[in-house]
Design an enzyme around this catalytic site. Structure first.
Site, PDB file in Angstrom:
ATOM      1  CB  CYS A  13      -0.924   0.000   1.213  1.00  0.00           C
ATOM      2  SG  CYS A  13      -2.198  -1.244   1.102  1.00  0.00           S
TER       3      CYS A  13
HETATM    4  N1  LIG Z   1      -2.247  -6.318   1.175  1.00  0.00           N
HETATM    5  C1  LIG Z   1      -2.783  -5.325   1.828  1.00  0.00           C
HETATM    6  O1  LIG Z   1      -2.510  -5.177   2.996  1.00  0.00           O
HETATM    7  C2  LIG Z   1      -3.759  -4.368   1.169  1.00  0.00           C
HETATM    8  C3  LIG Z   1      -4.441  -3.478   1.998  1.00  0.00           C
HETATM    9  C4  LIG Z   1      -5.372  -2.611   1.450  1.00  0.00           C
HETATM   10  C5  LIG Z   1      -5.605  -2.621   0.083  1.00  0.00           C
HETATM   11  N2  LIG Z   1      -4.921  -3.482  -0.736  1.00  0.00           N
HETATM   12  C6  LIG Z   1      -5.267  -3.454  -2.142  1.00  0.00           C
HETATM   13  O2  LIG Z   1      -6.026  -4.611  -2.456  1.00  0.00           O
HETATM   14  C7  LIG Z   1      -5.742  -5.042  -3.777  1.00  0.00           C
HETATM   15  C8  LIG Z   1      -5.291  -6.487  -3.771  1.00  0.00           C
HETATM   16  O3  LIG Z   1      -4.092  -6.574  -3.026  1.00  0.00           O
HETATM   17  P1  LIG Z   1      -3.573  -7.909  -2.387  1.00  0.00           P
HETATM   18  O4  LIG Z   1      -2.586  -7.494  -1.368  1.00  0.00           O
HETATM   19  O5  LIG Z   1      -4.702  -8.780  -1.990  1.00  0.00           O
HETATM   20  O6  LIG Z   1      -2.821  -8.546  -3.655  1.00  0.00           O
HETATM   21  P2  LIG Z   1      -2.373 -10.081  -3.848  1.00  0.00           P
HETATM   22  O7  LIG Z   1      -1.351 -10.046  -4.896  1.00  0.00           O
HETATM   23  O8  LIG Z   1      -2.096 -10.709  -2.527  1.00  0.00           O
HETATM   24  O9  LIG Z   1      -3.686 -10.774  -4.386  1.00  0.00           O
HETATM   25  C9  LIG Z   1      -4.241 -10.509  -5.623  1.00  0.00           C
HETATM   26  C10 LIG Z   1      -4.718 -11.829  -6.195  1.00  0.00           C
HETATM   27  O10 LIG Z   1      -5.371 -11.548  -7.425  1.00  0.00           O
HETATM   28  C11 LIG Z   1      -5.061 -12.591  -8.324  1.00  0.00           C
HETATM   29  N3  LIG Z   1      -5.312 -12.085  -9.662  1.00  0.00           N
HETATM   30  C12 LIG Z   1      -4.536 -11.335 -10.460  1.00  0.00           C
HETATM   31  N4  LIG Z   1      -5.162 -11.070 -11.608  1.00  0.00           N
HETATM   32  C13 LIG Z   1      -6.366 -11.658 -11.538  1.00  0.00           C
HETATM   33  C14 LIG Z   1      -7.457 -11.746 -12.413  1.00  0.00           C
HETATM   34  N5  LIG Z   1      -7.449 -11.142 -13.618  1.00  0.00           N
HETATM   35  N6  LIG Z   1      -8.515 -12.461 -12.026  1.00  0.00           N
HETATM   36  C15 LIG Z   1      -8.537 -13.077 -10.827  1.00  0.00           C
HETATM   37  N7  LIG Z   1      -7.533 -13.018  -9.942  1.00  0.00           N
HETATM   38  C16 LIG Z   1      -6.466 -12.318 -10.291  1.00  0.00           C
HETATM   39  C17 LIG Z   1      -3.638 -12.955  -8.030  1.00  0.00           C
HETATM   40  O11 LIG Z   1      -3.329 -14.262  -8.456  1.00  0.00           O
HETATM   41  C18 LIG Z   1      -3.601 -12.825  -6.503  1.00  0.00           C
HETATM   42  O12 LIG Z   1      -3.891 -14.047  -5.857  1.00  0.00           O
HETATM   43  C19 LIG Z   1      -4.714  -4.070  -4.321  1.00  0.00           C
HETATM   44  O13 LIG Z   1      -5.371  -3.035  -5.012  1.00  0.00           O
HETATM   45  C20 LIG Z   1      -4.082  -3.498  -3.069  1.00  0.00           C
HETATM   46  O14 LIG Z   1      -3.559  -2.206  -3.286  1.00  0.00           O
HETATM   47  C21 LIG Z   1      -3.998  -4.374  -0.198  1.00  0.00           C
END
Ligand SMILES: NC(=O)c1ccc[n+]([C@@H]2O[C@H](COP(=O)([O-])OP(=O)(O)OC[C@H]3O[C@@H](n4cnc5c(N)ncnc54)[C@H](O)[C@@H]3O)[C@@H](O)[C@H]2O)c1
Length: 441
Positions: free
Chosen positions: A271
């Site tokens: 983030c």
């Molecule tokens: N990790 C955190 O602490 C956090 C906190 C707040 C917000 N976010 C936001 O949440 C969102 C996701 O982050 P995350 O940390 O979960 O990422 P991540 O990489 O852990 O998970 C994303 C998942 O999406 C999958 N993916 C990618 N393309 C895809 C598609 N076309 N269809 C289906 N699945 C697909 C990936 O394989 C992966 O498992 C981002 O926008 C991030 O900025 C993350």
């Protein structure tokens, strides 16, 4: 949208969560634990296979929770997107990284939108949770979904709700952290708020999707700017022979109007190092400069180089050069006690030290092996958390404040510690002298 609202009211709505990562997996589990049927979708078959077996591949999300969800029969993991019409609500939790010039990369949201559009049906609610700049839900996702021929507002609903996960945190979790919800219209806000209300302790409806998108960015810009401030003060106070940690401790005794932030070796996680640039990019499109964001980014991204300079200075003080020294970096994770190494500054520190000719190892009980990523391939395995092992190095650099690194006895035989996290206290070495020499960075 009567059919959708009725299913929500009766708790029979079925949800799909696209992206079973750090955000999507806990979201799916929370809905499942609230008694709803959940379809966890991802494009990565390895993750789906692990989840199908009831295994959590993210350590801080308990294996027991995933196993219980699978056993309940209400949680299914799948790669089959043509099952979307079974679901009444679709949550999008896909990555939103930055491109090589720090420009937003919304391609995952777009691709997911196109996939949903193929299967979209009437009376469905789509909610974007991926962090992004204001306007994405309304101006980008909505037209993609409408390529289905269905109209937002009359045929389906659309909202944004930011994820506020803080990996490893104990006092707030996905269920208890207040959930902001903003729809592209009132009906969307109402439906999304009602659905989240089945699983979350507190839901906070806001005026629009744009406000919800912007609020998430404000939260992250706030952290980035304040961390940059203490990182800058760290460098200034260091020149003046003042310990910034003591200063922050002193200022924190003020019971109002002050909130402590702590310096470190650079930003990490999905983030804070990334999201603020989504806003600065969008600001430029609107003819404005987000100067605080840019300045904070500049200071924070400089931190790994500052740490390397401190290591070089400290070795120099012992008549050693970086070149040829054996160095141990403690921590690959970007924050304490989690198995999350995304954007971790440790990688850059290790690479910069190697560039200068050091022989570098790392120690992190959360990462027995340093996996190759898109940006890094260290080709290393963790050394054990062991005082005898630590003593073999010319210097130990503490990059992550894992509890495992807080035992002072680990550093008994170490000559030099460069401590970026204020975890190592000086101790007597038995002969009246102090070991190790500690340099804060
Ligand atoms: N990790 C955190 O602490 C956090 C906190 C707040 C917000 N976010 C936001 O949440 C969102 C996701 O982050 P995350 O940390 O979960 O990422 P991540 O990489 O852990 O998970 C994303 C998942 O999406 C999958 N993916 C990618 N393309 C895809 C598609 N076309 N269809 C289906 N699945 C697909 C990936 O394989 C992966 O498992 C981002 O926008 C991030 O900025 C993350």
């Amino acid at each position: 949208m009567k059919a959708l609202m009725d299913k929500i009211a009766q708790r029979t709505a079925k949800v799909a969560v696209i992206g079973q990562g750090y955000v999507g997996l806990p979201l799916g589990l929370v809905f499942c634990e609230a008694g709803l049927e959940v379809l966890g979708l991802d494009v990565d078959p390895r993750k789906i296979r692990a989840l199908e077996r009831g295994e959590s591949y993210i350590k801080h999300i308990g294996v027991d929770r995933v196993a219980a969800a699978v056993r309940s029969g209400r949680y299914r993991a799948s790669t089959e997107f043509d099952r979307l019409p079974e679901c009444d609500a679709v949550f999008i939790c896909v990555p939103t990284p930055l491109g090589s010039h720090r420009e937003p990369d919304n391609s995952y949201i777009h691709a997911t939108g196109r996939e949903i559009a193929k299967h979209l049906r009437r009376e469905q609610l789509v909610v974007l949770e991926s962090t992004t700049y204001p306007g994405t839900t309304d101006e980008e996702l909505r037209p993609i979904l409408e390529t289905s021929g269905l109209r937002c507002g009359t045929d389906f609903l659309l909202a944004f709700s930011p994820e506020r996960e803080d990996p490893g945190r104990k006092d707030f979790d996905t269920r208890t952290t207040p959930k902001l919800v903003g729809g592209v219209d009132e009906a969307s806000t109402r439906a999304a708020a009602a659905l989240y209300g089945l699983a979350m302790k507190t839901v906070v409806p806001v005026a629009s999707a744009r406000v919800a998108e912007s609020a998430k960015l404000l939260e992250n810009v706030f952290r980035s700017v304040n961390i940059a401030l203490v990182n800058e003060l760290k460098m200034i106070f260091d020149r003046m022979g003042i310990d910034v940690w003591e200063v922050i401790g002193a200022a924190s005794t003020k019971p109002f109007g002050f909130m402590p932030f702590y310096p470190g070796p650079g930003l990490g996680g999905h983030c804070i190092p990334l999201d603020p640039f989504y806003l600065s990019w969008k600001a430029a499109e609107n003819g404005e400069w987000a100067r605080f964001i840019e300045l904070a980014g500049e200071i924070n991204t400089r931190m790994p180089r500052y740490v390397v300079e401190k290591v070089a200075e400290a070795l120099n003080g012992a008549s050693k050069s970086v070149k040829g020294s054996r160095l141990l970096v403690l921590g690959l994770a970007y924050k304490a006690n989690v198995d999350d190494d995304r954007e971790s500054p440790s990688y850059e520190i290790i690479e910069l030290l190697r560039d200068r000719g050091a022989d570098v190892d790392y120690c992190d009980p959360f990462f027995p092996v340093a996996k190759a990523t898109r940006k890094h391939d260290l080709g290393l395995r963790s050394v054990p958390v062991d005082a005898e092992v630590f003593a073999r190095y010319d210097a130990v650099v503490v990059a992550t404040a894992h509890d495992a690194f807080k035992d002072g006895r680990l550093y008994r035989g170490v000559e030099l510690v460069v401590d970026c996290r204020n975890v190592v206290a000086p101790a007597m070495d038995g002969s009246g002298g102090r070991r190790p020499r500690i340099v804060k960075a």
